[in-house]
Write a protein that holds these residues in place. Structure first.
Motif, short mmCIF file in Angstrom:
data_model
loop_
_atom_site.label_atom_id
_atom_site.label_comp_id
_atom_site.label_asym_id
_atom_site.label_seq_id
_atom_site.Cartn_x
_atom_site.Cartn_y
_atom_site.Cartn_z
N PHE A 1 28.31 47.83 13.09
CA PHE A 1 28.40 46.44 12.63
C PHE A 1 27.04 45.76 12.70
O PHE A 1 26.28 45.96 13.65
N THR A 2 26.74 44.98 11.67
CA THR A 2 25.47 44.26 11.63
C THR A 2 25.67 42.79 11.96
O THR A 2 24.70 42.05 12.12
N GLU A 3 26.94 42.36 12.00
CA GLU A 3 27.21 40.95 12.26
C GLU A 3 28.54 40.77 12.96
O GLU A 3 29.49 41.50 12.70
N ALA A 4 28.59 39.80 13.87
CA ALA A 4 29.86 39.41 14.48
C ALA A 4 30.19 38.00 14.01
O ALA A 4 29.35 37.11 14.06
N ALA B 1 30.47 43.26 8.79
CA ALA B 1 30.73 42.17 9.73
C ALA B 1 32.07 42.38 10.42
O ALA B 1 33.06 42.75 9.78
N LEU B 2 32.09 42.15 11.70
CA LEU B 2 33.34 42.19 12.46
C LEU B 2 33.92 40.77 12.41
O LEU B 2 33.36 39.84 12.98
N ASP B 3 35.04 40.63 11.68
CA ASP B 3 35.61 39.31 11.40
C ASP B 3 36.55 38.87 12.51
O ASP B 3 37.19 39.71 13.16
N ASP B 4 36.62 37.56 12.73
CA ASP B 4 37.55 36.99 13.71
C ASP B 4 37.32 37.59 15.09
O ASP B 4 38.26 37.81 15.85
N PHE B 5 36.07 37.88 15.40
CA PHE B 5 35.73 38.45 16.70
C PHE B 5 36.14 37.46 17.79
O PHE B 5 35.93 36.26 17.68
N GLY B 6 36.74 38.01 18.84
CA GLY B 6 37.21 37.16 19.93
C GLY B 6 38.73 37.08 19.95
O GLY B 6 39.33 36.79 20.99
N THR B 7 39.36 37.35 18.81
CA THR B 7 40.82 37.27 18.76
C THR B 7 41.46 38.64 18.99
O THR B 7 42.65 38.75 19.19
#
Ligand code: C2E
Ligand code: MG
Ligand code: MG
Ligand code: MG
Length: 252
Positions: A187-190, A168-174
């Motif tokens: 990555f399987t999840e954002a 998972a790509l954590d804190d996506f958007g920051t």
């Protein structure tokens, strides 16, 4: 070694900063013994499917069980600087996998520091922990915070993905990553950061969620604090949600 000091020219003596520095050194000195004593544990926060409210898994969040101890953002940062993160990270990962193996059919999501991605033998160590704890690889998700540093380790990310572990790509958007970069990583999840969700117009979010789906990722909305947010984010296409409204982090 305090590697990431600001180096913006000559420094004036600043008593506030000197006190911060002393506190950090004290923390750094106390942490190895605290790890030996088993003071670092995990709390677990539900990951909820927004369509039907089903709990599909939990995120493991580090806690230092001691009165007055700092939160994870602070002590993980100190551990990263001193190198303790390698032992601490493995201890927590093993703890999480052991607990996860006891909760059938649930995903267990564990945060990895970018420093751990640079650790030789990380992929083998994760494989070994899965083997020893009996957790099927497909039930482990590793969360990696979006940063230039973490996305450099392409072959490590590929190796982890190759184990069958979810990423998972954590804190996506920051962070800084473009969708073009993401399309080349396994990555399987954002996970969309709470602050990002609040500051981004719905029409943009809808397209971003669609783009993530097109790249083969599921989408989790973090920081859901109200029922209304849960409904809105579900309607924007987010698959999963996490936040105080859906469940607070709690001991196992
Ligand atoms: P994160 O991975 O993005 O974890 C989510 C953080 O948001 C957690 O903070 C969680 O308690 C908090 N949170 C959950 N729901 C809500 C909500 O509705 N509203 C708000 N305002 N916050 C919410 P926590 O436990 O303090 O952890 C902070 C960060 O520390 C984590 O952010 C993660 O980056 C790092 N961290 C925690 N545990 C570990 C660990 O075991 N290893 C590593 N490397 N980092 C960790
Ligand atoms: Mg996380
Ligand atoms: Mg994070
Ligand atoms: Mg997060």
């Amino acid at each position: 070694r305090w590697a990431d000091h600001d180096r913006r020219g000559p420094e004036l003596y600043d008593p506030g900063r000197a006190a911060d520095e002393r506190r950090r050194h004290r923390l750094a000195a106390e942490m190895p013994a605290a790890l030996e004593r088993g003071e670092f544990t995990l709390h677990y926060q539900p990951l909820v499917r927004l369509a039907d409210g089903e709990t599909i898994g939990v995120e493991a969040l580090a806690r230092w069980q001691r009165p007055g101890a700092p939160g994870p953002l602070r002590f993980i940062r100190v551990a990263e600087r001193t190198g303790l993160i390698h032992r601490l990270g493995r201890t927590l990962l093993e703890q999480a996998c052991r607990q996860g193996a006891a909760w059938p059919d649930r995903l267990i999501s564990v945060n990895l520091s970018p420093v751990q991605l640079g650790e030789p033998g990380l992929v083998a160590a994760v494989a070994d922990i899965l083997h020893r704890t009996g957790l099927p690889a497909g039930r482990l998700q590793l969360e990696i915070t979006e940063s230039a540093e973490s996305l450099r380790y392409r072959s490590v990310l590929a190796g982890l993905g190759g184990l069958g572990v979810r990423l998972a790509l954590d804190d996506f958007g920051t962070g800084w990553s473009s969708l073009a970069v993401l399309s080349t990583l396994p990555f399987t999840e954002a996970k969309l950061a709470g602050e990002f969700l609040l500051s981004t117009p719905d029409a943009v979010l809808r397209h971003l969620v669609e783009a993530c789906h097109a790249l083969g990722m599921t989408v989790t909305a973090e920081g859901i604090e109200t029922a209304e947010q849960a409904t809105t984010l579900r309607d924007l296409g987010c698959d999963h949600g996490q936040g105080y409204h859906l469940g607070r982090p709690a001991p196992a």
